[in-house]
Scaffold this motif. Structure first.
Motif, mmCIF file in Angstrom:
data_model
loop_
_atom_site.group_PDB
_atom_site.id
_atom_site.type_symbol
_atom_site.label_atom_id
_atom_site.label_comp_id
_atom_site.label_asym_id
_atom_site.label_seq_id
_atom_site.Cartn_x
_atom_site.Cartn_y
_atom_site.Cartn_z
ATOM 1 N N GLU A 246 0.856 -1.196 0.000
ATOM 2 C CA GLU A 246 0.000 0.000 0.000
ATOM 3 C C GLU A 246 0.893 1.247 0.000
ATOM 4 O O GLU A 246 1.941 1.250 0.652
ATOM 5 C CB GLU A 246 -0.869 0.017 1.270
ATOM 6 C CG GLU A 246 -1.973 -1.028 1.288
ATOM 7 C CD GLU A 246 -3.104 -0.676 0.341
ATOM 8 O OE1 GLU A 246 -3.634 0.449 0.434
ATOM 9 O OE2 GLU A 246 -3.434 -1.517 -0.507
ATOM 10 N N SER A 388 -1.694 8.864 -3.167
ATOM 11 C CA SER A 388 -2.699 8.159 -2.351
ATOM 12 C C SER A 388 -2.073 7.500 -1.114
ATOM 13 O O SER A 388 -2.469 6.422 -0.708
ATOM 14 C CB SER A 388 -3.395 7.105 -3.213
ATOM 15 O OG SER A 388 -2.423 6.273 -3.824
ATOM 16 N N LYS A 390 -1.269 6.297 2.442
ATOM 17 C CA LYS A 390 -2.146 6.011 3.587
ATOM 18 C C LYS A 390 -1.377 5.873 4.900
ATOM 19 O O LYS A 390 -1.947 5.843 5.971
ATOM 20 C CB LYS A 390 -2.908 4.687 3.349
ATOM 21 C CG LYS A 390 -3.798 4.674 2.111
ATOM 22 C CD LYS A 390 -5.050 5.525 2.316
ATOM 23 C CE LYS A 390 -6.012 5.419 1.153
ATOM 24 N NZ LYS A 390 -5.567 6.079 -0.056
ATOM 25 N N ARG A 391 -0.037 5.747 4.778
ATOM 26 C CA ARG A 391 0.773 5.527 5.971
ATOM 27 C C ARG A 391 2.074 6.315 5.903
ATOM 28 O O ARG A 391 2.653 6.467 4.809
ATOM 29 C CB ARG A 391 1.164 4.040 6.090
ATOM 30 C CG ARG A 391 0.015 3.102 6.357
ATOM 31 C CD ARG A 391 0.510 1.687 6.177
ATOM 32 N NE ARG A 391 -0.409 0.697 6.716
ATOM 33 C CZ ARG A 391 -0.203 -0.618 6.654
ATOM 34 N NH1 ARG A 391 0.886 -1.078 6.084
ATOM 35 N NH2 ARG A 391 -1.080 -1.458 7.157
ATOM 36 N N GLU A 414 -5.552 12.110 8.652
ATOM 37 C CA GLU A 414 -6.123 11.150 7.698
ATOM 38 C C GLU A 414 -5.163 10.015 7.359
ATOM 39 O O GLU A 414 -5.481 9.119 6.579
ATOM 40 C CB GLU A 414 -6.499 11.872 6.379
ATOM 41 C CG GLU A 414 -7.398 13.087 6.550
ATOM 42 C CD GLU A 414 -8.725 12.744 7.203
ATOM 43 O OE1 GLU A 414 -9.311 11.715 6.813
ATOM 44 O OE2 GLU A 414 -9.145 13.483 8.108
ATOM 45 N N ILE A 415 -3.956 10.087 7.891
ATOM 46 C CA ILE A 415 -2.911 9.112 7.545
ATOM 47 C C ILE A 415 -2.471 8.389 8.811
ATOM 48 O O ILE A 415 -2.369 8.990 9.876
ATOM 49 C CB ILE A 415 -1.714 9.844 6.887
ATOM 50 C CG1 ILE A 415 -2.137 10.456 5.551
ATOM 51 C CG2 ILE A 415 -0.528 8.912 6.677
ATOM 52 C CD1 ILE A 415 -1.085 11.312 4.892
#
Length: 459
Positions: A246, A388, A390-391, A414-415
């Motif tokens: 991801e 995009s 996410k982490r 948001e992360i």
């Protein structure tokens, strides 16, 4: 029964280390050395190449005498921006010039004037204008200032590839070294920049060898599978790339705090370059957009100032916990990210803050970290936007700083923000890069320990 291992030489500016990893990537042997620097012909400090070479051989002999281990492979990770100029036998012809060596301004001006200007070269090569820190500029300087030496050079090897060559007898280039702010590589055409050909440097750069490939060694008599060597910043990213599919950012923290985004393939803009963004190339040849900020150095300097002013001990700040009442004095009423977005990049500079204004050292230290997180947010945003991700994985010194990690989680709500720890990331990366050649086991799932941080306040 001998333990199958890979030997990794991790060569930093200060410490030179040898690690043996077993097939589960646990360190089973470690040796560390420091060398006294020597001087080049101008009297500038530089690495002692001969001490380095002999140390590698001594260390390998020591391990070979140790009946516990069965060496299956060897690889190298070293600091970048350093070239070794060798003859056809692979012997160095000149000192390993320091990448901090002052660069002649007139020569630099002449180079950029000839090849289209600073902005055009910087954007194409993803290399901010850094003088000797652009290793291509070191080679250009040799050609123009030392033509007799230039004629004798068979190849200019980046340091990781020179280290590999003393074991294999083979001379190669590697994409992680070429692609790191060297001015050599044109990221648009995925080849050397036109100037490298026009100056006749291309034929003195050894053939490119894949970062995940191996060669046979010639040392000492047995054949060891040997990697081509990797640039340390790119090597540190490899275990993350292999472990997480991801999209993520790795925030590697030390003297410099570098945000590395392997999932951002957008071309660098002039504005990003002006803010110290650059691109690395991964060992698979993919661009990795990176931004950096000098936070580790600033933290060290400002902690000294706090210690002197309040008469405290620097060790205290290694374990200090987040105090919500203290930090809330600095928090805005609005969302923290929105607040930071509305401020110019140079808004906070703790060095200019009068420490008399703080109640105590803890308040001052919380404020220092708050200003560093502001700078970190601005820097990381440069490589985060329009992706995009996410982490965010934070490794190195700041990953252990509770205040820094909590504030980072707050500014990126948001992360998912993780403190990541891995024993010797650059060495581990150099081992993982050639995993398929030496290791019969699958990559372990527990190479990287993660701790999730959640924003301590809703904002």
């Amino acid at each position: 029964m001998k333990i199958p291992v890979i030997a990794i030489f991790d060569i930093g500016k200060t410490n030179k280390k040898l690690f043996l990893f077993d097939e589960d990537y646990k360190i089973v042997f470690e040796r560390s050395a420091r060398f006294i620097e020597t001087k080049d012909e101008d009297g500038d400090a530089c690495e002692n190449l001969e001490s380095l070479r002999l140390s590698v051989f001594d260390s390998l002999h020591e391990v070979l005498r140790n009946k516990q281990f069965d060496i299956k492979a060897i690889n190298f990770s070293t600091y970048g921006a350093s070239l070794v100029y060798v003859d056809e036998l692979g012997k160095p012809l000149a000192p390993l010039y320091n990448y901090l060596k002052a660069y002649p301004q007139a020569l630099q001006n002449e180079f950029y004037a000839t090849y289209g200007g600073e902005e055009a070269v910087a954007v194409k090569t993803a290399s901010p204008v850094l003088g000797s820190l652009n290793s291509g500029m070191q080679f250009y300087r040799i050609k123009h200032e030392k033509p007799e030496l230039f004629e004798k050079i068979k190849y200019a090897l980046h340091l990781p590839q020179y280290m590999s060559s003393i074991i294999t007898g083979k001379m190669h280039s590697d994409i992680t070294s070429i692609g790191c702010h060297t001015n050599f590589w044109d990221f648009e055409k995925n080849d050397y920049h036109a100037w490298v050909y026009q100056e006749g440097l291309a034929q003195k750069l050894a053939p490119i060898f894949p970062g995940d490939g191996v060669m046979q060694s010639t040392f000492p008599s047995e054949n060891y599978l040997t990697g081509v060597g990797l640039h340390d910043s790119s090597a540190a990213l490899i275990p993350y790339i292999e472990s997480f599919k991801e999209p993520f950012i790795l925030l590697s923290t030390g003297t410099w705090c570098i945000s590395l985004n392997p999932f951002n393939s957008q071309s660098l803009t002039k504005a990003e370059l002006d803010k110290d963004c650059l691109c690395y190339l991964s060992y698979q040849g993919k661009p990795i957009k990176a931004s950096r900020v000098f936070s580790g150095f600033e933290h060290e300097q400002e902690v000294k100032r706090i210690v002197e002013h309040f008469g405290t001990n620097a060790g205290k700040y290694k374990t200090i916990k987040l105090s919500l009442p203290t930090i809330q004095r600095y928090l805005p009423d609005q969302n923290l990210a929105a607040y930071f977005d509305g401020l110019p990049d140079d808004y906070f500079n703790f060095a200019n803050t009068d420490l008399q204004g703080f109640v105590d050292d803890e308040e001052a230290y919380h404020n220092l970290i708050f200003t560093l997180v502001f700078k970190q947010y601005k820097s990381t945003q440069l490589v985060l936007k329009n992706t995009s991700v996410k982490r965010i994985f934070v490794d190195g010194g700041f990953s252990k700083n509770q205040i820094f990690m909590n504030l980072l989680a707050m500014v990126f709500p948001e992360i998912e923000v993780y403190a990541a720890s891995m024993a010797q990331a650059t060495s581990m990366g150099a081992a993982v890069a050639i995993h398929k050649h030496w290791n019969t086991k699958p990559l372990p799932t527990d190479m990287i320990a993660l701790k999730l941080f959640v924003s301590p306040v809703k904002n």
